[in-house]
Design a protein around this motif. Sequence first.
Motif, mmCIF file in Angstrom:
data_model
loop_
_atom_site.group_PDB
_atom_site.id
_atom_site.type_symbol
_atom_site.label_atom_id
_atom_site.label_comp_id
_atom_site.label_asym_id
_atom_site.label_seq_id
_atom_site.Cartn_x
_atom_site.Cartn_y
_atom_site.Cartn_z
ATOM 1 N N PHE A 1 0.823 -1.207 0.000
ATOM 2 C CA PHE A 1 0.000 0.000 0.000
ATOM 3 C C PHE A 1 0.855 1.255 0.000
ATOM 4 O O PHE A 1 0.543 2.224 -0.696
ATOM 5 N N ASP A 2 1.924 1.251 0.770
ATOM 6 C CA ASP A 2 2.779 2.435 0.848
ATOM 7 C C ASP A 2 3.394 2.794 -0.498
ATOM 8 O O ASP A 2 3.723 3.953 -0.746
ATOM 9 N N VAL A 3 3.542 1.809 -1.356
ATOM 10 C CA VAL A 3 4.043 2.068 -2.711
ATOM 11 C C VAL A 3 2.919 2.656 -3.573
ATOM 12 O O VAL A 3 3.111 3.648 -4.276
ATOM 13 N N LEU A 4 1.739 2.042 -3.491
ATOM 14 C CA LEU A 4 0.610 2.506 -4.300
ATOM 15 C C LEU A 4 0.196 3.924 -3.937
ATOM 16 O O LEU A 4 -0.153 4.723 -4.813
ATOM 17 N N ARG A 5 0.244 4.262 -2.648
ATOM 18 C CA ARG A 5 -0.216 5.581 -2.222
ATOM 19 C C ARG A 5 0.685 6.709 -2.722
ATOM 20 O O ARG A 5 0.293 7.873 -2.707
ATOM 21 N N GLN A 6 1.879 6.367 -3.185
ATOM 22 C CA GLN A 6 2.794 7.368 -3.737
ATOM 23 C C GLN A 6 2.489 7.686 -5.195
ATOM 24 O O GLN A 6 3.094 8.591 -5.783
ATOM 25 N N GLY A 7 1.532 6.941 -5.778
ATOM 26 C CA GLY A 7 1.255 7.126 -7.196
ATOM 27 C C GLY A 7 2.331 6.496 -8.048
ATOM 28 O O GLY A 7 3.089 5.639 -7.599
ATOM 29 N N GLY A 8 2.390 6.864 -9.303
ATOM 30 C CA GLY A 8 3.379 6.286 -10.214
ATOM 31 C C GLY A 8 2.718 5.448 -11.275
ATOM 32 O O GLY A 8 1.543 5.663 -11.626
ATOM 33 N N THR A 9 3.456 4.475 -11.799
ATOM 34 C CA THR A 9 2.935 3.644 -12.883
ATOM 35 C C THR A 9 3.080 2.171 -12.548
ATOM 36 O O THR A 9 4.100 1.730 -12.017
ATOM 37 N N LEU A 10 2.041 1.417 -12.839
ATOM 38 C CA LEU A 10 2.040 -0.034 -12.696
ATOM 39 C C LEU A 10 1.634 -0.598 -14.048
ATOM 40 O O LEU A 10 0.521 -0.365 -14.524
ATOM 41 N N GLU A 11 2.564 -1.308 -14.680
ATOM 42 C CA GLU A 11 2.344 -1.769 -16.053
ATOM 43 C C GLU A 11 2.359 -3.286 -16.115
ATOM 44 O O GLU A 11 3.331 -3.940 -15.719
ATOM 45 N N PHE A 12 1.237 -3.857 -16.592
ATOM 46 C CA PHE A 12 1.122 -5.299 -16.803
ATOM 47 C C PHE A 12 1.366 -5.603 -18.280
ATOM 48 O O PHE A 12 0.824 -4.920 -19.163
ATOM 49 N N GLN A 13 2.144 -6.632 -18.559
ATOM 50 C CA GLN A 13 2.285 -7.153 -19.913
ATOM 51 C C GLN A 13 1.464 -8.430 -19.979
ATOM 52 O O GLN A 13 1.716 -9.366 -19.213
ATOM 53 N N MET A 14 0.471 -8.460 -20.863
ATOM 54 C CA MET A 14 -0.468 -9.576 -20.898
ATOM 55 C C MET A 14 -0.206 -10.498 -22.083
ATOM 56 O O MET A 14 0.378 -10.085 -23.093
ATOM 57 N N GLY A 15 -0.651 -11.742 -21.956
ATOM 58 C CA GLY A 15 -0.488 -12.714 -23.024
ATOM 59 C C GLY A 15 -1.552 -13.794 -22.962
ATOM 60 O O GLY A 15 -2.322 -13.874 -21.993
ATOM 61 N N PRO A 16 -1.603 -14.685 -23.975
ATOM 62 C CA PRO A 16 -2.677 -15.680 -24.068
ATOM 63 C C PRO A 16 -2.413 -16.968 -23.294
ATOM 64 O O PRO A 16 -3.299 -17.819 -23.201
ATOM 65 N N ARG A 17 -1.205 -17.100 -22.744
ATOM 66 C CA ARG A 17 -0.862 -18.347 -22.053
ATOM 67 C C ARG A 17 -0.210 -18.051 -20.700
ATOM 68 O O ARG A 17 0.396 -16.983 -20.506
ATOM 69 N N PRO A 18 -0.302 -18.993 -19.777
ATOM 70 C CA PRO A 18 0.370 -18.816 -18.482
ATOM 71 C C PRO A 18 1.864 -18.602 -18.679
ATOM 72 O O PRO A 18 2.465 -19.101 -19.634
ATOM 73 N N SER A 19 2.453 -17.843 -17.760
ATOM 74 C CA SER A 19 3.886 -17.576 -17.812
ATOM 75 C C SER A 19 4.526 -17.985 -16.489
ATOM 76 O O SER A 19 3.850 -18.465 -15.579
ATOM 77 N N LYS A 20 5.805 -17.761 -16.380
ATOM 78 C CA LYS A 20 6.509 -18.065 -15.139
ATOM 79 C C LYS A 20 6.443 -16.918 -14.134
ATOM 80 O O LYS A 20 6.994 -17.029 -13.035
ATOM 81 N N TRP A 21 5.746 -15.849 -14.514
ATOM 82 C CA TRP A 21 5.628 -14.706 -13.607
ATOM 83 C C TRP A 21 4.986 -15.138 -12.285
ATOM 84 O O TRP A 21 3.938 -15.780 -12.269
ATOM 85 N N GLY A 22 5.640 -14.819 -11.190
ATOM 86 C CA GLY A 22 5.094 -15.093 -9.866
ATOM 87 C C GLY A 22 5.248 -16.511 -9.380
ATOM 88 O O GLY A 22 4.702 -16.867 -8.332
ATOM 89 N N THR A 23 5.980 -17.345 -10.103
ATOM 90 C CA THR A 23 6.110 -18.735 -9.676
ATOM 91 C C THR A 23 7.297 -18.957 -8.738
ATOM 92 O O THR A 23 7.319 -19.936 -7.997
ATOM 93 N N ALA A 24 8.249 -18.063 -8.749
ATOM 94 C CA ALA A 24 9.416 -18.212 -7.868
ATOM 95 C C ALA A 24 9.026 -17.910 -6.420
ATOM 96 O O ALA A 24 8.210 -17.028 -6.156
ATOM 97 N N ILE A 25 9.605 -18.631 -5.491
ATOM 98 C CA ILE A 25 9.267 -18.470 -4.070
ATOM 99 C C ILE A 25 9.486 -17.032 -3.613
ATOM 100 O O ILE A 25 8.680 -16.465 -2.865
ATOM 101 N N ALA A 26 10.546 -16.411 -4.067
ATOM 102 C CA ALA A 26 10.875 -15.055 -3.624
ATOM 103 C C ALA A 26 9.873 -14.010 -4.094
ATOM 104 O O ALA A 26 9.820 -12.904 -3.542
ATOM 105 N N ASP A 27 9.057 -14.358 -5.093
ATOM 106 C CA ASP A 27 8.137 -13.378 -5.666
ATOM 107 C C ASP A 27 6.705 -13.509 -5.140
ATOM 108 O O ASP A 27 5.827 -12.746 -5.512
ATOM 109 N N ARG A 28 6.481 -14.471 -4.255
ATOM 110 C CA ARG A 28 5.128 -14.700 -3.743
ATOM 111 C C ARG A 28 4.840 -13.811 -2.533
ATOM 112 O O ARG A 28 5.749 -13.360 -1.863
ATOM 113 N N PRO A 29 3.566 -13.566 -2.252
ATOM 114 C CA PRO A 29 3.218 -12.799 -1.052
ATOM 115 C C PRO A 29 3.682 -13.532 0.215
ATOM 116 O O PRO A 29 3.760 -14.744 0.234
#
Length: 713
Positions: A685-713
């Motif tokens: 939240f502290d990042v979002l409240r500062q404003g800025g840009t959040l850019e998603f790159q979308m595609g038709p198939r699943p990717s490896k985005w977010g699959t690494a342990i370090a990238d999970r909540p």
Amino acid sequence: MRKLFVFSAIIASTCMVTISAMAQRLTSFVDPYIGSGGHGHVFVGANVPFGMVQLGPTEKSRGWDWTSGYHYSDSIIVGFAHLHLSGTGCGDLGDLALLPISNVQQRDIHFKHSQETVAPGYYRLKTSDVDVELTSTKRVGMHRYTFSGKNGLLRIDLNEGVGDELTAADLRQVDDCTLEGYRKSRGWAPRQEVYFTITFNQPVRLWEPQPGEGIVDLKDTSRPVLVKVALSPVSSEKAHQNMTAELPGWDFDQVRRDADAAWERELARVKIETANVQDKKIFYTSMYHLMVAPSEFCDVDRQYRGSDGRVYNGDFTNYTTLSLWDTYRAFHPLMTLIYPELQADYAETFIKIFEQQGRLPIWHLWGSETDCMVGSSAVPVLADLALKGFVRNPEQAFNAMKTSQLQDVRSLGLLKKYGFIPYDKEPANETVAKALEYCLDEDGLARVAKQLGHEEDYQYFFDRSRSYKKYFDRDIQFMRALGSDGQFRPEFDPIKVIHRADDYTEGNAWQYTWLVPHDVHGLIGLFGSEKQFLKKLDEFFVTEGDMGPEASPDISGFIGQYAHGNEPSHHIIYLYNYAGQPWKAAPKLRYVMRKLYHAEPDGLCGNEDVGQMSAWYILSSLGLYQVEPSGGRFIMGTPLFAKAQVNVGNGKTLQITARNLSDKNIYVQGVRLNGKKYTKTYVDFDVLRQGGTLEFQMGPRPSKWGTAIADRP
């Protein structure tokens, strides 16, 4: 050459349509009928954002789907009342109903929807006898009646509300053009006091055929009759002050324009870009629903009636209609993002209620505690506000949360004694739901204790917040009721629901097994591995089964056992992010947004629940959702719009872009935050409240985005 000319003309025409659409007012995309059919229970009428007044038609109650006073299937209006609920599971309010009539025997108006006009801040019903127009300010409702005949009367009904009982009423004429009085009642809100002043643009005469009812002789109906009705929770004198401050004049059309402008301003807090007009209607109607409540519950000088019935002089804006069991999940997290300036007053409202009634609110309505639903849902909201820095006095907030949770009411005494809530010691039952709600409540309390340096309190409430583990049956992988002997209840059905005699609240074991949003990795650990957790989660979305005839009708909107029509399911799709498979969430999120929200009267698959259903849609369509009730991490999903501009306050804007987005390209391939590669599947939240840009790159198939342990909540 001719083909080129035609092509050029098409381009020019398309550009003109695009420019026109861009210039179109956001209020034009709001359809107040959405959610007025089915089980949506939304308010239809004239109001302004967060206003005390909700002025609109009230129909004779025909059952549960009339809790707002209006249902799209109906065709008989008994009055135009000044207070309504929106999207609740219980009915109340409907106070102070005015009905224009042609004779004293008339008690209703029959109508068709083709005779209605509905828009933000405006309602109109034109029949052969009378043209009714309504608009409002925050505390004053304004009526304009244009009668077709010479005889016009106005019935004022103080007897009837929506599901409540009149306890006292007064209606009197104070001068040629002014009436005043009060209505006191009990219902869902056990103590309700509404004071009013009614002013006409011409002399009138009041006579009372029976107690709690008045007939106003309008005398001259050759010209439009204007009526102003001001409300106050304190006194008729205060209602008069509210009218003087907010609506001193008689220009109905200007009041209507001002109401529209107020809605336009607030809707513009989030601007989306999409060519899909239906999506725009759903989105901006969701924004509209978001701002019906909580409503201001104080006079223009901030005086209000407290939970103890006493009158207080506030140095803050006091609020009411707090549907916290619903709204802690998405509504309040969203509001911290787009309405930061309201949060301190929300927190102060909670704290003052605590001081006046001895505990934080559960489900507060018109300054009165209903004690509706399980848990202490003000706690995670107040904790979230404290952790995000919105609370003026964090120690005061902490004391309110701690004191409330150490009481012996609402099964908390059993929790202290046993370390869980035994089903055989709790006659009201619903013990699993109660316990799981208390766990997530007290996780927020523990986080605040840690932030303030109260280590002993932190450890105590942290341990209680992890007591959810006692309810987990590892053999069958469900949350189950425990007896005082520490054994699971022998009878068990993970699907069937027994109304008011079950271990869960408006749900079943399949839905409640996932109600650990504050410690998802702890929940994963109970399954033994991520693989087993994901296997069970996959099963959840495909398991069929009849919940039985006693299940609440708003347990609806199914994907397997996922029920989007009721709140316990709302976070579950996002749990895939915690186990490294965010791609599995994408098609389910897109299904809910596309199939369970519609631009029709029956456009919601369950109750609006005072903004929660809409808040889920707004956040999810932006590609974000706060799973953990207290803390501020927003989980990323799959955005619905190519571009969104979110005003996060303090002159800052968050730009959300989804590149290469389409109905097929629903899977996130990668994310950039403020121009830099970002691999995590959540953002603070502290990042979002500062404003800025959040850019998603979308595609038709699943990717490896977010699959690494370090990238999970």
